[in-house]
Each structure stands twice: as structure tokens, then as C-alpha cells.
Enzyme design. Sequence first.
Site, PDB file in Angstrom:
ATOM      1  N   ALA A  13       0.816  -1.225   0.000  1.00  0.00           N
ATOM      2  CA  ALA A  13       0.000   0.000   0.000  1.00  0.00           C
ATOM      3  C   ALA A  13       0.842   1.265   0.000  1.00  0.00           C
ATOM      4  O   ALA A  13       0.306   2.368  -0.042  1.00  0.00           O
ATOM      5  CB  ALA A  13      -0.934   0.004   1.205  1.00  0.00           C
ATOM      6  N   ARG A  18       9.571   7.725  -3.575  1.00  0.00           N
ATOM      7  CA  ARG A  18      10.970   7.850  -3.978  1.00  0.00           C
ATOM      8  C   ARG A  18      11.242   7.287  -5.370  1.00  0.00           C
ATOM      9  O   ARG A  18      12.302   7.481  -5.935  1.00  0.00           O
ATOM     10  CB  ARG A  18      11.873   7.160  -2.929  1.00  0.00           C
ATOM     11  CG  ARG A  18      11.936   7.916  -1.617  1.00  0.00           C
ATOM     12  CD  ARG A  18      12.568   7.098  -0.505  1.00  0.00           C
ATOM     13  NE  ARG A  18      11.627   6.178   0.123  1.00  0.00           N
ATOM     14  CZ  ARG A  18      11.927   5.369   1.133  1.00  0.00           C
ATOM     15  NH1 ARG A  18      13.149   5.345   1.618  1.00  0.00           N
ATOM     16  NH2 ARG A  18      11.015   4.570   1.653  1.00  0.00           N
ATOM     17  N   GLY A 144      16.036  -0.426   9.340  1.00  0.00           N
ATOM     18  CA  GLY A 144      15.935  -0.556  10.784  1.00  0.00           C
ATOM     19  C   GLY A 144      17.098  -1.406  11.300  1.00  0.00           C
ATOM     20  O   GLY A 144      17.559  -2.314  10.613  1.00  0.00           O
ATOM     21  N   GLU A 158      14.257   1.974  14.048  1.00  0.00           N
ATOM     22  CA  GLU A 158      14.222   2.582  12.715  1.00  0.00           C
ATOM     23  C   GLU A 158      15.349   3.593  12.578  1.00  0.00           C
ATOM     24  O   GLU A 158      15.717   4.256  13.555  1.00  0.00           O
ATOM     25  CB  GLU A 158      12.865   3.247  12.473  1.00  0.00           C
ATOM     26  CG  GLU A 158      11.741   2.261  12.203  1.00  0.00           C
ATOM     27  CD  GLU A 158      12.073   1.291  11.096  1.00  0.00           C
ATOM     28  OE1 GLU A 158      12.245   1.736   9.953  1.00  0.00           O
ATOM     29  OE2 GLU A 158      12.195   0.088  11.369  1.00  0.00           O
ATOM     30  N   ASN A 173      17.278  -4.806   9.511  1.00  0.00           N
ATOM     31  CA  ASN A 173      16.008  -5.506   9.347  1.00  0.00           C
ATOM     32  C   ASN A 173      15.679  -5.683   7.856  1.00  0.00           C
ATOM     33  O   ASN A 173      15.551  -4.713   7.125  1.00  0.00           O
ATOM     34  CB  ASN A 173      14.900  -4.686  10.029  1.00  0.00           C
ATOM     35  CG  ASN A 173      13.524  -5.296   9.854  1.00  0.00           C
ATOM     36  OD1 ASN A 173      13.402  -6.489   9.614  1.00  0.00           O
ATOM     37  ND2 ASN A 173      12.505  -4.468   9.996  1.00  0.00           N
ATOM     38  N   ASN A 372      -0.031  -8.062 -43.452  1.00  0.00           N
ATOM     39  CA  ASN A 372      -1.118  -8.589 -42.627  1.00  0.00           C
ATOM     40  C   ASN A 372      -2.151  -7.546 -42.222  1.00  0.00           C
ATOM     41  O   ASN A 372      -3.194  -7.872 -41.714  1.00  0.00           O
ATOM     42  CB  ASN A 372      -0.530  -9.244 -41.361  1.00  0.00           C
ATOM     43  CG  ASN A 372       0.334  -8.280 -40.556  1.00  0.00           C
ATOM     44  OD1 ASN A 372       0.868  -7.317 -41.106  1.00  0.00           O
ATOM     45  ND2 ASN A 372       0.455  -8.524 -39.279  1.00  0.00           N
ATOM     46  N   TYR A 373      -1.858  -6.295 -42.469  1.00  0.00           N
ATOM     47  CA  TYR A 373      -2.716  -5.231 -41.929  1.00  0.00           C
ATOM     48  C   TYR A 373      -3.225  -4.349 -43.062  1.00  0.00           C
ATOM     49  O   TYR A 373      -2.437  -3.863 -43.884  1.00  0.00           O
ATOM     50  CB  TYR A 373      -1.874  -4.403 -40.940  1.00  0.00           C
ATOM     51  CG  TYR A 373      -2.648  -3.365 -40.162  1.00  0.00           C
ATOM     52  CD1 TYR A 373      -3.790  -3.707 -39.449  1.00  0.00           C
ATOM     53  CD2 TYR A 373      -2.216  -2.040 -40.123  1.00  0.00           C
ATOM     54  CE1 TYR A 373      -4.478  -2.758 -38.715  1.00  0.00           C
ATOM     55  CE2 TYR A 373      -2.902  -1.085 -39.387  1.00  0.00           C
ATOM     56  CZ  TYR A 373      -4.037  -1.447 -38.693  1.00  0.00           C
ATOM     57  OH  TYR A 373      -4.713  -0.508 -37.965  1.00  0.00           O
ATOM     58  N   ARG A 426       4.057  -9.797 -61.042  1.00  0.00           N
ATOM     59  CA  ARG A 426       4.984  -8.665 -61.169  1.00  0.00           C
ATOM     60  C   ARG A 426       4.976  -8.190 -62.603  1.00  0.00           C
ATOM     61  O   ARG A 426       4.538  -8.903 -63.511  1.00  0.00           O
ATOM     62  CB  ARG A 426       6.387  -9.094 -60.771  1.00  0.00           C
ATOM     63  CG  ARG A 426       6.946 -10.162 -61.710  1.00  0.00           C
ATOM     64  CD  ARG A 426       8.214 -10.781 -61.163  1.00  0.00           C
ATOM     65  NE  ARG A 426       8.774 -11.704 -62.148  1.00  0.00           N
ATOM     66  CZ  ARG A 426       9.571 -12.703 -61.855  1.00  0.00           C
ATOM     67  NH1 ARG A 426       9.884 -12.952 -60.607  1.00  0.00           N
ATOM     68  NH2 ARG A 426      10.056 -13.468 -62.806  1.00  0.00           N
TER      69      ARG A 426
END
Length: 462
Positions: A13, A18, A144, A158, A173, A372-373, A426
Site C-alpha cells: 500500500a 521515492r 531498521g 528505525e 532488518n 497482414n494489416y 509482377r
Amino acid sequence: MSKRTCLAIVLAAGEGTRMRSAVPKVLHPIAGQSMLAHVLTAVRGAGTEAAAVVVGPDSDAVADEARRMLPKARVFVQAERRGTADAVLAARAAIAKGADDILVIFGDTPLISADTLKRLRGAIDHHASIAVIGFRPTDPTGYGRLVMNGHRLVAIREDKEANDVERSIDLCNGGLMALRGEVALEILDRIDNNNAKGEFYLTDAVTVADGMALEAVALETQEDEVRGINTRAQLAEAEATMQRRLRAAALEAGVTMIAPETAFLSADTKFGRDVTIEPNVVFGPGCVIEDDAVIRAFSHLTGAHVGKGASVGPYARLRPGAKLGAKSRVGNFVEVKEAKIGEGAKANHLAYIGDGRVGDGANIGAGTIFCNYDGKAKHRTEIGKGAFIGSNSALVAPVKVGDNAYVGSGSVITDNVPAGALALGRGRQVNKTDWLAGKASKKPATKKPMKALGKKKAKTKR
Ligand code: UD1
Ligand code: CA
């Protein structure tokens, strides 16, 4: 492993200020996977029965990622960011169900292993009511400090709260904590926010437990496993660590890497045996490389399946849905997307194969494009077995080329080609045999108009 039940609570949460990012911190990727996904993979590996993920308000994306990785996970919202202990208590309803062990894991500690989570649970199983993971970082700033009294952990101070003596402690820690389920809520509810940040610190659980005559212990691990990611620089360090791990695992599993430090893998990249990876290759998420395949230098693969003994590159680009059959060859500067390349088929220099299928043993000449498009939708191109597409052909999808058919070089193919046929699409070549003779009989151009032309050009330039 003990038969004790376990609830894992993942904290995600935090705002991640930073990181200076519009993306929630735990969704930043490492080796092609979000930090949260890495953590939840470890949680799953540690054999936890239940999982809770705590997210901030308006964090639908984080909640979605949690459910994608761990469908059984319950998502809790921490309404206000009031500290790590408050975040754990957002999952109060899950804790109240009474698991034997409660594991708290930070979403921003993505390098954690399932084994370390198991070790923490082990400590609770034996005697302690709280167990944390300590490590000795090169730079302890921000972490910590673990205050020990012999084998007992008596406090976690801390960084912001520590005095000079405490700040000189090098054991820090790692952020993970295991709590004995039967006392967890009582301990957590006793934590207050009388500190520099006015937050409820989970780390204060240790002092609270000490005051209740409950034992807290610290285990130790390597920095690489508990690196907390708060900044982009730390994100890059974690990426480097993860890449070293993935390369080492690939080498161990029988992959040859000519320059391992230049190969970039995703957490989910799968290699068979005797795969060779040349220098400077990138594997995005979702790649499977089967036995004996060779990935040549400077290739980039994402969501691709490379069959046994196939050869890719150099400089090939395999995009999602590229599926290469056994012993097929996709050559240099070839791009493949959403297409199946048959066994032993070849795609040569500068071809683009998008949306379709190339039959077994077919040969796609240099510079061939699957068009393809059409500006609105994507269409498929299907090339039959043993077909041969001459170089520089454009296959305008939807279109099919039958088995063993042959397409002349430079063709634009808009109609299906029947099996075994030769298709030529062609302009016909015209040779003007009297051309040079005709030129010689004409007067050469005089100097005057040439000069005039030069002047004109200069004018337009200005
Ligand atoms: C925390 C520890 C510190 C430890 C370090 C290890 C505390 C008080 N401090 O510091 O002892 O050395 O991790 O990396 O626990 N979070 C929430 N809600 C909140 C606050 C935090 O969900 O209200 C989550 C964050 O998303 C993050 C985790 O908790 O995943 C840790 O929070 P963070 O602010 O990064 O703690 P650190 O200052 O790194
Ligand atoms: Ca952190």
C-alpha cells in the site's frame, strides 16, 4: 515442513514516492515480472495456505496483479498510509481466522526466496513468537537496526529513531516478519505511533513482545535477498542481481552462454538442454526454448516458442505468438509475430512474417513481407508445406499459398496460389536491345541549359 497453517500478508500500500513514478511501486518490473509477482511466487513456494495482499486506495492495478498471480489471495485496502503495522491490521479479518503462523512480507522486497520464508516459519514452529530476517548491507542507511541481547532480539530501531550507538549496528532488518498466530493480533494492537514519523511501525512488535515476555529471534541472510526497492537505482541493482541468478540457473541447467553477462532473461524463460545463447540476446516474458536450439547474437525474443534444434538470428526479432518448429531457421533481421513456422522451414534475411503459418520445409525468401494489416484489421497468410516464396515478395493477406507452390521473386500475391503452381505477380521485363544505339545518334546537351539548371537549383535552396 510442519503441519502448521500459515497466512501470508503482503504489504503493497506504500506510495513509493521515492520512485518518482506514475506506476505503483510494486508493479515496476524486474526480469520481466512485477515486484509483486516475484514476492507472490515466493509466497506460493513457501506452502502458505492463505494469502492477503494489502493495497492502497485506488490501486485496482495492484489488486488485479495480486489476483492474477494468486487467485486465492484476499485483497484488503489500507485506507490511509499510517505505517507498516497499520497496513498489517488492514488484513485483520484474515488474521482473525486463526492461522498458526502469520508471515508479513513487503511488496518492495522482490528478491526474497521461498526457502527463507520457510526458515522464518521454522523459527516460529520451534520456540519464538516473532522471527525476523536480518542482513548486513553495504550501506545500512534507511534500514531498521536489530538490537540484540545475546540470541534474543529485543528491539528494531528505525533509522530515523536510532541514536549513534544504535546506528552503528550493522545488522539490519530485512523487513520480513513471522508472528505466532495466537498472539499476533494482541501484539499488533499494542503498537502505538509515538515516533518521529507518527506511524505505526511493524518493527515495534519486537519491543511489545519483549514486554509480554514473548521471545523474538533474528535469522540472517544475504543482502541480495532482502534488498528493499525504494528508488530507481535500487530497482536497477535488483535487476542485476536477478539477472545473475537467472543466468546461473540456466548455465546449471545445461545452457551454453558465450557471454552470460550480456544475456538478459525473464523470470519465466524456459530452456531445454544444450541450448546455445550467443552474446547480446534479450528474452522478454513468455519464452520457451527447446533442446539444441541456437539463439544467435543480438536477437530479441518475447512470448516466443523455439522448437528443438531451431536456429534464430543473428539480429532476429520474435514477437508474441511466434512458434518455431523443430530445426527451422529464422535468419538475420527477420521478424515473426503470431505465426507458426513449420519443421525445417526457413525464413531468410529481412523477412516479416506476421499472422499466419509457414508449412513444414517451406522457404521464405529474403525481403518477403506478410502484408497482414489493411489499416483496419489483421489478416492471415498461410504458406503450404514445401512452398517456395521468391525474394522480395509481398503476400497480401488474407491469402493462401498451396503445398509445394512457387512464387516468383518480387511478386505481389493477392490471390490464393494452388498447390504445385507457379505464381508470378509482377511487371513483365522488357529488354530494348537498340537502346544504346538510339542514344548515340542523339545530340549531346549543350552547356547553356545545364548552367541555367544549376542557377535554378541554387535559387530554390534559398
Ligand atoms: C521498512 C522497515 C525497516 C526495514 C526496511 C526493509 C518498518 C517501520 N520499517 O522500512 O525496518 O529495514 O523496511 O526494507 O517496517 N507499506 C504499506 N502501508 C504503509 C506503509 C508501508 O503498505 O502505511 C508497505 C510499503 O508498500 C512497502 C512496505 O510496507 O512494501 C515497507 O514500507 P517502506 O515505507 O518501504 O518501509 P521502509 O522505510 O523501507
Ligand atoms: Ca522499503
